[in-house]
Every structure is written in structure tokens, then in C-alpha cells.
Scaffold this motif. Structure first.
Motif, PDB file in Angstrom:
ATOM      1  N   GLU A   1     -10.354  -4.276  -0.754  1.00 52.08           N
ATOM      2  CA  GLU A   1      -9.543  -5.621  -0.251  1.00 52.08           C
ATOM      3  C   GLU A   1      -9.607  -6.567   1.161  1.00 52.08           C
ATOM      4  O   GLU A   1      -9.734  -7.802   1.126  1.00 52.08           O
ATOM      5  CB  GLU A   1      -8.478  -6.292  -1.555  1.00 52.08           C
ATOM      6  CG  GLU A   1      -9.305  -5.602  -2.665  1.00 52.08           C
ATOM      7  CD  GLU A   1      -8.369  -6.075  -4.228  1.00 52.08           C
ATOM      8  OE1 GLU A   1      -6.611  -5.735  -2.999  1.00 52.08           O
ATOM      9  OE2 GLU A   1      -8.151  -5.433  -4.837  1.00 52.08           O
ATOM     10  N   GLN A   2      -8.720  -6.207   1.617  1.00 52.82           N
ATOM     11  CA  GLN A   2      -8.382  -6.270   3.048  1.00 52.82           C
ATOM     12  C   GLN A   2      -9.426  -6.654   3.897  1.00 52.82           C
ATOM     13  O   GLN A   2      -9.452  -6.876   4.448  1.00 52.82           O
ATOM     14  CB  GLN A   2      -7.231  -5.325   3.886  1.00 52.82           C
ATOM     15  CG  GLN A   2      -6.624  -5.641   5.096  1.00 52.82           C
ATOM     16  CD  GLN A   2      -5.352  -6.775   4.343  1.00 52.82           C
ATOM     17  OE1 GLN A   2      -5.305  -7.069   3.678  1.00 52.82           O
ATOM     18  NE2 GLN A   2      -4.932  -6.879   5.697  1.00 52.82           N
ATOM     19  N   ARG A   3     -10.303  -5.541   4.450  1.00 51.08           N
ATOM     20  CA  ARG A   3     -11.613  -4.983   4.798  1.00 51.08           C
ATOM     21  C   ARG A   3     -12.243  -6.284   4.161  1.00 51.08           C
ATOM     22  O   ARG A   3     -12.621  -7.051   5.737  1.00 51.08           O
ATOM     23  CB  ARG A   3     -12.069  -3.957   4.845  1.00 51.08           C
ATOM     24  CG  ARG A   3     -11.471  -2.827   5.681  1.00 51.08           C
ATOM     25  CD  ARG A   3     -12.849  -1.734   5.950  1.00 51.08           C
ATOM     26  NE  ARG A   3     -12.786  -0.910   4.628  1.00 51.08           N
ATOM     27  CZ  ARG A   3     -12.085  -0.063   4.440  1.00 51.08           C
ATOM     28  NH1 ARG A   3     -11.121   0.155   4.885  1.00 51.08           N
ATOM     29  NH2 ARG A   3     -12.218   0.765   2.665  1.00 51.08           N
TER      30      ARG A   3
ATOM     31  N   THR B   1       0.653  -1.230   0.168  1.00 53.16           N
ATOM     32  CA  THR B   1       0.274  -0.161   0.011  1.00 53.16           C
ATOM     33  C   THR B   1       0.475   1.122  -0.336  1.00 53.16           C
ATOM     34  O   THR B   1       0.554   2.284  -0.362  1.00 53.16           O
ATOM     35  CB  THR B   1      -1.115   0.114   0.990  1.00 53.16           C
ATOM     36  OG1 THR B   1      -0.623  -0.382   2.443  1.00 53.16           O
ATOM     37  CG2 THR B   1      -1.710  -1.042   1.394  1.00 53.16           C
ATOM     38  N   GLY B   2       2.257   0.972   0.385  1.00 52.13           N
ATOM     39  CA  GLY B   2       2.946   2.188   0.223  1.00 52.13           C
ATOM     40  C   GLY B   2       3.201   2.536  -1.063  1.00 52.13           C
ATOM     41  O   GLY B   2       4.144   3.810  -0.972  1.00 52.13           O
ATOM     42  N   LEU B   3       2.753   1.808  -2.128  1.00 42.56           N
ATOM     43  CA  LEU B   3       3.932   1.662  -3.156  1.00 42.56           C
ATOM     44  C   LEU B   3       3.373   1.959  -4.417  1.00 42.56           C
ATOM     45  O   LEU B   3       3.386   2.516  -5.572  1.00 42.56           O
ATOM     46  CB  LEU B   3       4.608   0.711  -3.242  1.00 42.56           C
ATOM     47  CG  LEU B   3       5.505  -0.287  -2.541  1.00 42.56           C
ATOM     48  CD1 LEU B   3       6.337  -1.361  -3.309  1.00 42.56           C
ATOM     49  CD2 LEU B   3       7.170   1.108  -2.478  1.00 42.56           C
ATOM     50  N   VAL B   4       1.350   1.825  -4.034  1.00 46.69           N
ATOM     51  CA  VAL B   4       0.394   2.248  -5.139  1.00 46.69           C
ATOM     52  C   VAL B   4      -0.061   3.852  -5.110  1.00 46.69           C
ATOM     53  O   VAL B   4       0.001   4.191  -3.548  1.00 46.69           O
ATOM     54  CB  VAL B   4      -0.214   1.110  -5.041  1.00 46.69           C
ATOM     55  CG1 VAL B   4       0.093   0.252  -4.802  1.00 46.69           C
ATOM     56  CG2 VAL B   4      -0.774   1.083  -3.615  1.00 46.69           C
TER      57      VAL B   4
ATOM     58  N   GLY C   1      -6.045   5.928  -5.406  1.00 44.70           N
ATOM     59  CA  GLY C   1      -6.718   5.171  -5.423  1.00 44.70           C
ATOM     60  C   GLY C   1      -7.259   3.887  -5.424  1.00 44.70           C
ATOM     61  O   GLY C   1      -7.334   3.029  -5.056  1.00 44.70           O
ATOM     62  N   THR C   2      -5.016   3.216  -5.970  1.00 40.60           N
ATOM     63  CA  THR C   2      -5.212   2.212  -5.614  1.00 40.60           C
ATOM     64  C   THR C   2      -5.526   1.180  -4.800  1.00 40.60           C
ATOM     65  O   THR C   2      -5.883   0.249  -3.813  1.00 40.60           O
ATOM     66  CB  THR C   2      -4.090   1.458  -6.274  1.00 40.60           C
ATOM     67  OG1 THR C   2      -3.704   1.818  -8.034  1.00 40.60           O
ATOM     68  CG2 THR C   2      -3.708  -0.085  -6.329  1.00 40.60           C
ATOM     69  N   ARG C   3      -4.499   2.321  -3.603  1.00 39.47           N
ATOM     70  CA  ARG C   3      -4.274   2.023  -1.911  1.00 39.47           C
ATOM     71  C   ARG C   3      -5.815   2.115  -1.544  1.00 39.47           C
ATOM     72  O   ARG C   3      -6.394   1.544  -0.806  1.00 39.47           O
ATOM     73  CB  ARG C   3      -4.195   3.020  -1.481  1.00 39.47           C
ATOM     74  CG  ARG C   3      -3.503   3.105  -0.119  1.00 39.47           C
ATOM     75  CD  ARG C   3      -2.792   4.046   0.318  1.00 39.47           C
ATOM     76  NE  ARG C   3      -1.155   4.578  -0.527  1.00 39.47           N
ATOM     77  CZ  ARG C   3      -0.407   5.466  -0.154  1.00 39.47           C
ATOM     78  NH1 ARG C   3      -1.846   6.866  -0.115  1.00 39.47           N
ATOM     79  NH2 ARG C   3      -0.029   5.757  -1.472  1.00 39.47           N
ATOM     80  N   GLY C   4      -6.384   3.029  -2.556  1.00 40.41           N
ATOM     81  CA  GLY C   4      -8.514   2.487  -1.663  1.00 40.41           C
ATOM     82  C   GLY C   4      -9.392   1.639  -1.601  1.00 40.41           C
ATOM     83  O   GLY C   4      -9.694   0.414  -1.483  1.00 40.41           O
ATOM     84  N   ASP C   5      -8.328   0.773  -2.692  1.00 37.69           N
ATOM     85  CA  ASP C   5      -9.318  -0.524  -3.940  1.00 37.69           C
ATOM     86  C   ASP C   5      -9.182  -1.832  -2.567  1.00 37.69           C
ATOM     87  O   ASP C   5      -9.289  -2.856  -2.627  1.00 37.69           O
ATOM     88  CB  ASP C   5      -9.054  -0.479  -4.911  1.00 37.69           C
ATOM     89  CG  ASP C   5      -9.436   0.199  -6.033  1.00 37.69           C
ATOM     90  OD1 ASP C   5     -10.519   0.779  -5.968  1.00 37.69           O
ATOM     91  OD2 ASP C   5      -9.130   0.140  -7.065  1.00 37.69           O
TER      92      ASP C   5
END
Length: 124
Positions: free
Chosen positions: A82-84, A68-71, A74-78
Motif C-alpha cells: 500500500e505504501q509503495r 507496521t511495527g504493531l502488525v 503478512g499484514t506488514r507486507g500488505d
């Protein structure tokens, strides 16, 4: 000067190994990526009671945090969505260790694939 630097480096390495050994030799090394003292749900208690599941939880958390630190945002939110969803699936395992192992294996494999895809797209 090189001798002093070399001695300092050896001391730092010894200190790092001693710290790591001390951490691994205590039950705290079993700690999951969350506070086991606050674990209330059956899946959380099962994770905290199992060294293997605790290690899988830490691996998953490190992979997730790194990715998540690399994206982009918008991708981080997706990924957070997914994690939830995955956490909800994990909770459905309750205290079933076999189910939890399978859930972690699947999630870790997914995170590995996502990292490999990201890595293939560009230099870091």
C-alpha cells in the motif's frame, strides 16, 4: 537523594527542550522523512521546499513506521505494498503542492483509521 533526583530531572527536561528548540529553529526541522540533499524527483523537491509538506511527510512516516511495527508480517507486507502504491500516487503529483497536500491528508487519514481498527481489536 530526592533533591538530587529532582535536580537531575529538571536538567534533563531543560536539555530536551533546548535540543528540541535548537532543532526547530534550524532549517533541518523542515527535513522530510528522507534525505532532502538527495531529493531529485519533483514531488521530493516540493516536499523539501515546503515546511507544511515536510511536516506532513514526517507525520505520515512516523504513523506508518509505528503501525507496521504493531502488525504481523503478512499484514506488514500488505502495508508495504500500500505504501509503495501511495508513493507512486504521490509522485504523480510532481511539484503540485495542492495535490501533494491532498495526497498526504488522504494517506495520513488512512493510517489513522488502520491504527484505530488495530487498537479496537485488542490490548496493548
Amino acid at each position: 537523594m530526592p533533591h538530587r533526583s529532582s535536580t537531575l530531572n529538571r536538567r534533563l527536561v531543560r536539555y530536551a527542550f533546548a535540543t528540541l528548540f535548537a532543532a526547530l529553529s534550524t532549517q533541518a526541522a523542515w527535513a522530510a522523512s528522507f534525505d532532502c540533499g538527495q531529493a531529485k524527483q519533483p514531488d521530493e523537491r516540493a516536499i523539501c521546499a515546503s515546511r507544511q509538506l515536510s511536516e506532513m511527510d514526517v507525520e505520515m512516516a512516523v504513523r506508518y513506521d509505528t503501525l507496521t511495527g504493531l502488525v504481523a508480517m503478512g499484514t506488514r507486507g500488505d502495508m508495504q505494498d500500500e505504501q509503495r502504491a501511495w508513493l507512486h500516487e504521490r509522485a504523480a503529483c510532481r511539484g503540485d503542492r495542492r495535490c501533494l497536500r491532498a495526497s498526504y491528508t488522504k494517506r495520513i487519514d488512512t493510517l489513522k483509521r488502520e491504527y484505530d481498527q488495530l487498537k479496537s481489536r485488542g490490548p496493548f
